[in-house]
Each structure stands twice: as structure tokens, then as C-alpha cells.
Design a protein around this motif. Structure first.
Motif, mmCIF file in Angstrom:
data_model
loop_
_atom_site.group_PDB
_atom_site.id
_atom_site.type_symbol
_atom_site.label_atom_id
_atom_site.label_comp_id
_atom_site.label_asym_id
_atom_site.label_seq_id
_atom_site.Cartn_x
_atom_site.Cartn_y
_atom_site.Cartn_z
ATOM 1 N N UNK A 240 66.593 15.165 -20.056
ATOM 2 C CA UNK A 240 66.809 13.722 -19.957
ATOM 3 C C UNK A 240 68.254 13.469 -19.546
ATOM 4 N N UNK A 241 68.441 12.985 -18.323
ATOM 5 C CA UNK A 241 69.806 12.780 -17.838
ATOM 6 C C UNK A 241 70.488 11.589 -18.493
ATOM 7 N N UNK A 242 69.722 10.671 -19.060
ATOM 8 C CA UNK A 242 70.339 9.517 -19.731
ATOM 9 C C UNK A 242 70.960 9.914 -21.064
ATOM 10 N N UNK A 243 70.301 10.779 -21.801
ATOM 11 C CA UNK A 243 70.812 11.206 -23.108
ATOM 12 C C UNK A 243 71.571 12.535 -23.032
ATOM 13 N N UNK A 244 71.364 13.268 -21.943
ATOM 14 C CA UNK A 244 71.972 14.593 -21.813
ATOM 15 C C UNK A 244 71.119 15.698 -22.394
ATOM 16 N N UNK A 245 69.998 15.338 -22.994
ATOM 17 C CA UNK A 245 69.114 16.338 -23.623
ATOM 18 C C UNK A 245 68.661 17.382 -22.606
ATOM 19 N N UNK A 246 68.853 18.623 -22.935
ATOM 20 C CA UNK A 246 68.338 19.733 -22.128
ATOM 21 C C UNK A 246 69.144 20.077 -20.892
ATOM 22 N N UNK A 247 70.207 19.328 -20.601
ATOM 23 C CA UNK A 247 70.933 19.575 -19.361
ATOM 24 C C UNK A 247 71.648 20.930 -19.367
ATOM 25 N N UNK A 248 72.368 21.223 -20.436
ATOM 26 C CA UNK A 248 73.118 22.482 -20.485
ATOM 27 C C UNK A 248 72.194 23.680 -20.301
ATOM 28 N N UNK A 249 71.042 23.620 -20.955
ATOM 29 C CA UNK A 249 70.103 24.744 -20.903
ATOM 30 C C UNK A 249 69.511 24.923 -19.503
ATOM 31 N N UNK A 250 69.074 23.808 -18.890
ATOM 32 C CA UNK A 250 68.386 23.929 -17.603
ATOM 33 C C UNK A 250 69.355 24.284 -16.475
ATOM 34 N N UNK A 251 70.637 23.922 -16.625
ATOM 35 C CA UNK A 251 71.609 24.184 -15.554
ATOM 36 C C UNK A 251 72.223 25.581 -15.624
ATOM 37 N N UNK A 252 71.944 26.299 -16.685
ATOM 38 C CA UNK A 252 72.519 27.637 -16.829
ATOM 39 C C UNK A 252 72.094 28.530 -15.662
ATOM 40 N N UNK A 253 73.075 29.035 -14.930
ATOM 41 C CA UNK A 253 72.798 29.934 -13.811
ATOM 42 C C UNK A 253 72.413 29.251 -12.517
ATOM 43 N N UNK A 254 72.426 27.910 -12.488
ATOM 44 C CA UNK A 254 72.016 27.189 -11.278
ATOM 45 C C UNK A 254 73.155 27.138 -10.266
ATOM 46 N N UNK A 255 72.810 27.268 -8.998
ATOM 47 C CA UNK A 255 73.796 27.131 -7.923
ATOM 48 C C UNK A 255 73.803 25.714 -7.330
ATOM 49 N N UNK A 256 72.669 25.032 -7.429
ATOM 50 C CA UNK A 256 72.574 23.694 -6.835
ATOM 51 C C UNK A 256 71.678 22.811 -7.693
ATOM 52 N N UNK A 257 71.925 21.517 -7.600
ATOM 53 C CA UNK A 257 71.104 20.513 -8.283
ATOM 54 C C UNK A 257 70.706 19.442 -7.268
ATOM 55 N N UNK A 258 69.452 19.086 -7.298
ATOM 56 C CA UNK A 258 68.941 17.971 -6.499
ATOM 57 C C UNK A 258 68.592 16.848 -7.461
ATOM 58 N N UNK A 259 69.195 15.686 -7.268
ATOM 59 C CA UNK A 259 68.933 14.557 -8.165
ATOM 60 C C UNK A 259 68.025 13.545 -7.465
ATOM 61 N N UNK A 260 66.772 13.498 -7.907
ATOM 62 C CA UNK A 260 65.786 12.559 -7.381
ATOM 63 C C UNK A 260 65.331 11.599 -8.475
ATOM 64 N N UNK A 261 66.138 11.464 -9.509
ATOM 65 C CA UNK A 261 65.765 10.615 -10.639
ATOM 66 C C UNK A 261 65.762 9.147 -10.223
ATOM 67 N N UNK A 262 65.055 8.336 -10.986
ATOM 68 C CA UNK A 262 65.000 6.905 -10.695
ATOM 69 C C UNK A 262 64.893 6.122 -11.992
ATOM 70 N N UNK A 263 65.352 4.886 -11.929
ATOM 71 C CA UNK A 263 65.350 4.029 -13.114
ATOM 72 C C UNK A 263 63.956 3.471 -13.381
ATOM 73 N N UNK A 264 63.540 3.394 -14.650
ATOM 74 C CA UNK A 264 62.248 2.778 -14.967
ATOM 75 C C UNK A 264 62.261 1.266 -14.782
ATOM 76 N N UNK A 265 63.445 0.668 -14.744
ATOM 77 C CA UNK A 265 63.583 -0.778 -14.529
ATOM 78 C C UNK A 265 64.444 -1.010 -13.300
#
Length: 247
Positions: free
Chosen positions: A37-62
């Protein structure tokens, strides 16, 4: 190469993940339903471990301006901070052709997102896309009043989401652009023309009226705002190819 796709379970994101996996990359679909969850930061550190690139396709529910601006500001800052900690070297976002011209709260929020990425100090790439062909139905529904669909008679160059996904995946595995490119479909239409053609193909009897005062999701439109402003990279999927594939 490990690439984390934020919003990787959505229309474009799921296709980006598939494209990356087909070319041998470790593509991770990240979304609230996968524990990120990018709004709360939940899980970000874990999922980004070892990543070289990030693609952000997130969108607001409102899409209310205050809500969507807060969403992009908070989620983008959280994501960039976490990427800096993890040593991610390339941040890719999908934005919108016309974001700096169309008078819309959503477009202004996308500019906030773009500015945060540009100021991040790390490698970045921004792809500005024209509208997706998949949104023709919702465009018609939003533009309807008393059974008539009001569409501004301006130029329109929609792109298939499959082409968007290919451009995004290709950009993610390359060197950061540290710049912005525009992507669009291979054909230009009159906006009212293609909506009329699309509804007819669905046996939808609603009248489509060319109306210069018609808005685009609530925003006034000027000709040229829904097509690339300069040189653009064009997709391969024509409207007819897309329509037949949908059928």
C-alpha cells in the motif's frame, strides 16, 4: 532484472507484468490486495528489496481534486523514499497527454506527481499517454445527458492498453530517460466520430452530438489537447483491430 509494478493487477499493470515475464524479467505485481500500500507504506520495503526499477501505475480511488492530489503526493513520496532506501535506480510513471493543458483537478494532480518524480534526484522516466480505447464506453456514459451523448468535435488519438503496456515495459528495462515521452495510437479521429462509430458497433442507439461546449470528464476541451503535442511514439493496434479483439 527485478521490476516492481505498482498497480500491477490493473488493466495496464497486469499486461506490463506479463510482458516483462515473457522477456525473462522478475516482475512483481504490487497492489493493496498483494499486501503493498503506497499510501500507508505497508509492504514497500519488503517488495522493493533487490529491485532495479519501479513502475508506478497506481491511481486514486477518488477523482475529487483534493483527494486525488493528496493520493499522488502521499503515495509518490512514500514510494520514492522507499526506493531511495532500497537503492532502486529507475522510477517510471504513466501520465497523460494534455496534463499541462486540460483544466481538470485530476490533471493538476498528475502534474504534482510528475514534479515529485523529476525532483527525486534518482533516475526517472515519464510516459504521457493519450486516452485508452478501453475507455470509450465510459466516455460515452459520462457525456450523456437526456439520452444524447455530447462530445466535443476535437481531434482524438486513442491508444490500446496493450500498446501502452508494451511501451511501459520497454521503458522500464532501459536506461532512465530523465525526461518525458508521449505515446499515442496510430490513428487520429474526430472525437465525436469515433464515439459514434464505437456505439454503433455495440448496437447502442444513443445519438452522439458534436457539441463544442461539451466537457471531458467535466473539463472544457480545446482542439489539440487530446493528441500529442509534438513527436510521439505510436502504437501498433488500430481501432478496428482493437474492436475485433474485444468482440
Amino acid at each position: 532484472m527485478k521490476i516492481v509494478v505498482i498497480g500491477g493487477t490493473g488493466l495496464v499493470g497486469s499486461q506490463v507484468v506479463s510482458n516483462l515475464e515473457e522477456h525473462g524479467h522478475d516482475a512483481v505485481a504490487a497492489a493493496p490486495q498483494t499486501g503493498v500500500n503506497t499510501l500507508t507504506g505497508e509492504g514497500l520495503a519488503e517488495v522493493l528489496e533487490g529491485a532495479q526499477a519501479v513502475v508506478d501505475l497506481s491511481n486514486s480511488p477518488s477523482f475529487a481534486e483534493e483527494d486525488v492530489t493528496s493520493f499522488f503526493r502521499t503515495s509518490t513520496k512514500n514510494l520514492l523514499d522507499a526506493e531511495a532506501e532500497a537503492g532502486v535506480q529507475h522510477h517510471v510513471i504513466l501520465s497523460i497527454v494534455g496534463a499541462d493543458g486540460i483544466d481538470s483537478g485530476y490533471m493538476r494532480a498528475k502534474l504534482v506527481q510528475e514534479d515529485l518524480v523529476k525532483a527525486s534526484g534518482s533516475g526517472w522516466s515519464i510516459l504521457r499517454s493519450t486516452q485508452f480505447l478501453e475507455f470509450l464506453a465510459s466516455i460515452a456514459d459520462t457525456a450523456e445527458a437526456d439520452g444524447v451523448v455530447h462530445i466535443a468535435p476535437v481531434r482524438f488519438q486513442p491508444i490500446a492498453s496493450a500498446d501502452v503496456a508494451r511501451f511501459v515495459a520497454r521503458t522500464a528495462v532501459g536506461e532512465p530517460l530523465n525526461g518525458t515521452i508521449e505515446i499515442a495510437g496510430p490513428e487520429t479521429f474526430g472525437f465525436d466520430e469515433i464515439v459514434r462509430t464505437y456505439l454503433a458497433s455495440k448496437d447502442d442507439p444513443r445519438e452522439v452530438r458534436a457539441d463544442p461546449s461539451a466537457t471531458y470528464f467535466g473539463a472544457p476541451l480545446q482542439d489539440g489537447e487530446l493528441v500529442p503535442h509534438g513527436e510521439a511514439q505510436l502504437g501498433e493496434v488500430s481501432y478496428e483491430q482493437w474492436r475485433k479483439a474485444q468482440a
